[in-house]
Write an enzyme that holds these catalytic residues in place. Structure first.
Site, PDB file in Angstrom:
ATOM      1  CE  LYS A   9      23.364  71.805  29.259  1.00 60.56           C
ATOM      2  NZ  LYS A   9      24.581  71.252  29.785  1.00 60.56           N
ATOM      3  CE  LYS A  62      29.692  63.629  28.964  1.00 61.59           C
ATOM      4  NZ  LYS A  62      29.520  65.008  29.429  1.00 61.59           N
ATOM      5  CE  LYS A  79      28.246  69.894  23.408  1.00 61.53           C
ATOM      6  NZ  LYS A  79      28.543  70.219  24.805  1.00 61.53           N
TER       7      LYS A  79
END
Ligand code: TYM
Length: 334
Positions: free
Chosen positions: A111, A195, A192
């Site tokens: 990230k 969301k 993966k």
């Protein structure tokens, strides 16, 4: 009674991956464990969230937990940010965590690469997660595989703290579900299901309408081998669908392979779609009842009271162990 705890971060709608990786494990274990489940809203803040949307998601998460089968009578359910002892503990734990350890976390590395202006919170995030886990001396932390490294870090921090200051924390263990531990994106089955994915066609949200879910499964990427066989390396799409169906229907993968021997992908996808749609449809019906009732207030009041009590006790113990107390420790009996 042994204790389990887990949390989910409200950065987007709850996905099928979240359900199978974490929530379903909690549901399966709630009869035999003291179970604690929360919404990790402080964790969501490491990346900017629209306040109104975040606020709405917090309540949606709690209602969805219960709709998924989390029994409020058997679980302590709360909103992380309502327990002020957790961030206070997190600071104390930051002082027993090295910069190297925190910066080696895979999620931090990924990230922080995506955005050069990442927040300091992104680095300290796993330490806050350690506080979430350690305050209540839980034995197991049911999570998907992507969170395993963070639970292991919590364990290392606890071990170091215990060695340095004396026995303070139970060492937690991550608990992974056999088939639900990593559900992949339907369109890109090497990635993966997440969301925060921008393209939602590969992500099943627990809030999607049923036709959308069916069409997402129908459009899932497969391969040209035309055999329903579990082989994540060469058939990631089909293996992902097998994992999903097996987790939801509680049928072993080998049995599904047997049932679909010699049958085409169309028939298999139809089956997976039915299993998922029927299951989520029941959950959504319960969700509608819960979100429109006054149940959430009561559940959250009870949950935060217990969580704060446990955390206050642990925080005060940590402070004494570390010497940051007005008490004269030399005069203490122990
Ligand atoms: P989060 O919100 O990213 O994910 C919540 C849970 O869902 C699991 N999960 C998946 N499992 C299977 N397949 C997937 N595609 C998938 N995507 C997500 C995650 O592994 C996780 O178990 N940092 C945590 C939240 C947290 C926490 C905690 C968890 C904060 N404090 C303390 C446990 C204990 C997170 O971001 O999870």
């Amino acid at each position: 009674m042994k204790r389990i705890l887990t949390g989910l971060k409200p950065t987007g709608d709850l996905t099928l991956g979240n359900y199978l990786g974490a929530i379903k494990q909690m549901v399966n274990m709630q009869d035999e464990y003291d179970s604690i489940l929360f919404v990790a809203d402080l964790h969501a803040l490491t990346i900017y969230q629209d306040p109104i949307e975040l606020n709405e998601r917090i309540r949606k998460f709690i209602a969805m937990y219960i709709a998924c089968g989390i029994d409020p009578e058997k679980n302590t359910i709360y909103i992380q940010s309502e327990n002020e002892f957790i961030p206070a503990m997190s600071y104390l734990l930051e002082c027993t965590t090295t910069y190297g350890e925190a910066s080696r976390m895979i999620q931090f590395k990924e990230k922080s690469k995506q955005n050069a202006n990442f927040s300091v919170g992104l680095l300290t995030y796993p330490v806050l997660m350690a506080a979430d886990i350690l305050y209540c001396d839980c034995d197991y932390v049911p999570v998907g595989i992507d969170q395993k490294q963070h639970v292991e870090l919590a364990r290392n921090i606890a071990e170091r703290f215990n060695n340095r200051y004396g026995e303070t924390f139970t060492l937690p263990e991550p608990l992974l579900s056999e088939t639900g531990t990593k559900i992949y994106d339907l369109k890109n089955p090497t990635k993966k299901m997440s969301k925060s994915e921008e393209n939602p066609t590969g992500v099943i949200s627990m809030f999607d309408d049923l036709e959308t879910i069916a069409s997402k499964i129908k459009g899932a990427t497969t391969d040209s081998l035309n055999q329903v066989h579990f082989d994540p390396e060469n058939q990631p799409g089909i293996s992902n669908l097998l994992n999903i169906a097996s987790s939801i229907a509680n049928v072993p993968i080998a049995e599904l392979e047997e049932n679909f021997k010699g049958k085409g992908y169309g028939e298999f996808k139809k089956y997976v779609s039915e299993v998922v749609v029927n299951h989520i449809s029941e959950i959504q019906k319960r969700y509608e009842e819960i979100i429109n009732s006054d149940m959430l207030e009561k559940v959250l009041n009870k949950g935060i009271e217990r969580s704060r009590e446990l955390a206050k006790e642990k925080y005060e113990l940590m402070k004494i162990k570390m010497g940051t107390t007005r008490k004269d420790l030399k005069k203490q009996d122990n």
